[in-house]
Design a protein around this motif. Structure first.
Motif, mmCIF file in Angstrom:
data_model
loop_
_atom_site.group_PDB
_atom_site.id
_atom_site.type_symbol
_atom_site.label_atom_id
_atom_site.label_comp_id
_atom_site.label_asym_id
_atom_site.label_seq_id
_atom_site.Cartn_x
_atom_site.Cartn_y
_atom_site.Cartn_z
ATOM 1 N N GLN A 1 -10.965 3.022 -3.758
ATOM 2 C CA GLN A 1 -11.381 1.640 -3.505
ATOM 3 C C GLN A 1 -10.847 0.768 -4.630
ATOM 4 O OE1 GLN A 1 -15.541 0.552 -2.319
ATOM 5 N NE2 GLN A 1 -15.577 -0.473 -4.300
ATOM 6 N N VAL B 1 -9.170 -3.196 4.835
ATOM 7 C CA VAL B 1 -9.070 -4.310 3.893
ATOM 8 C C VAL B 1 -9.959 -5.445 4.384
ATOM 9 C CG1 VAL B 1 -7.559 -5.892 2.661
ATOM 10 C CG2 VAL B 1 -6.669 -3.680 3.427
ATOM 11 N N TYR C 1 -10.526 -9.175 3.537
ATOM 12 C CA TYR C 1 -10.128 -10.378 2.802
ATOM 13 C C TYR C 1 -11.316 -11.338 2.792
ATOM 14 C CZ TYR C 1 -5.386 -8.765 4.036
ATOM 15 O OH TYR C 1 -4.237 -8.039 4.211
ATOM 16 N N LEU D 1 0.823 -1.198 0.000
ATOM 17 C CA LEU D 1 0.000 0.000 0.000
ATOM 18 C C LEU D 1 0.857 1.248 0.000
ATOM 19 C CD1 LEU D 1 -2.758 -1.048 2.545
ATOM 20 C CD2 LEU D 1 -2.894 -1.031 0.060
ATOM 21 N N LEU E 1 -8.200 -6.461 -4.520
ATOM 22 C CA LEU E 1 -6.855 -7.004 -4.366
ATOM 23 C C LEU E 1 -6.849 -8.485 -4.701
ATOM 24 C CD1 LEU E 1 -3.881 -7.013 -3.274
ATOM 25 C CD2 LEU E 1 -4.879 -7.534 -1.026
ATOM 26 N N VAL F 1 -6.897 2.995 6.327
ATOM 27 C CA VAL F 1 -6.951 1.852 5.411
ATOM 28 C C VAL F 1 -7.896 0.802 5.979
ATOM 29 C CG1 VAL F 1 -5.653 0.020 4.266
ATOM 30 C CG2 VAL F 1 -4.566 2.222 4.681
ATOM 31 N N ILE G 1 -9.832 -3.359 -0.866
ATOM 32 C CA ILE G 1 -9.088 -2.329 -0.142
ATOM 33 C C ILE G 1 -9.807 -0.994 -0.287
ATOM 34 C CG2 ILE G 1 -6.914 -1.064 0.019
ATOM 35 C CD1 ILE G 1 -5.553 -3.467 -1.279
#
Length: 223
Positions: free
Chosen positions: A50, A82, A84, A12, A53, A80, A72
């Motif tokens: 936005q 994220v 997943y 990042l 990833l 930040v 992200i």
């Protein structure tokens, strides 16, 4: 998990603030400082971004690969988030000097806070600091320069930077990185940033996280 988190945060920072001696889309050769300013201006011109990833980590010895997908969201100047979703659901929150990684399956929250005034902050979102960091510690060269993209190769000047080689691919249309590849002695990690969208009015509340009551909180365990 420690390696994955460190690589992503480095991605990042390096992605947003990468710089080097480039050629502009009109074939004008730019200096390092000029291109650095372009990249910083590109970031300064947006309030938030936005992007999806897709990350692959390949073990150098066994050749075994691990894949990580997520979404992200970044908000200027230092936030930040994220999420997943593959292979395991996890959440990463960075808000100023605080970083939290929540793993719902394990009911565990890893927390790290960084003291004010430290130069070794793991949060590479400071304009100037991150840009300066990677330029100062690397030898930067151009390995590809086409009409719409440029690819930079970073070679560290010493063995203490945590990587052997790093490639950064940047779109010239908006001076935003869309692909990174980092090599270390133990693995090669490649990250693709896709479907990049700017200025979606991301709320501050997205980056705020309070650990669930039934979660175990571990200080600094994931970083």
């Amino acid at each position: 998990m420690k390696v994955l988190t460190k690589v992503l945060v480095a991605f990042l920072g390096a992605a947003i603030f990468a710089g080097g001696a480039l050629a502009d889309s009109d074939s004008q050769v730019l200096s390092v400082s000029e291109v650095s300013q372009k990249v910083e201006d590109a970031q300064d011109s947006v309030d938030d971004v936005q992007m999806k990833l897709e990350m692959t980590m390949k073990d150098s010895l066994s050749g075994q690969e691990q894949h990580q997908n997520g979404l992200i969201q970044i908000k200027s100047p230092d936030k930040v988030y994220v999420h997943y979703d593959k292979p395991n659901e996890q959440y990463l929150y960075v808000d100023g000097d605080s970083m939290q990684m929540y793993q719902p399956v394990q009911k565990t929250v890893y927390v790290q806070k960084n003291g004010k005034g430290k130069d070794d902050s793991p949060f590479y979102l400071g304009v100037g600091r991150a840009l300066e960091k990677y330029i100062k510690v690397s030898r930067v060269s151009i390995i590809k320069d086409s009409g719409d993209e440029i690819v930079l190769l970073f070679i560290p000047l010493d063995d203490n930077q945590g990587f052997d080689r790093m490639k950064v691919s940047i779109h010239k249309k908006d001076w935003w990185p869309y692909e990174m590849e980092v090599e270390t002695p133990s693995m090669t990690t490649k990250a693709d940033f896709k479907d990049i969208v700017f200025n979606k009015a991301v709320p501050d509340s997205l980056f705020q996280f309070t650990p669930p009551q039934d979660a175990q909180v571990v200080e600094g365990g994931a970083f």
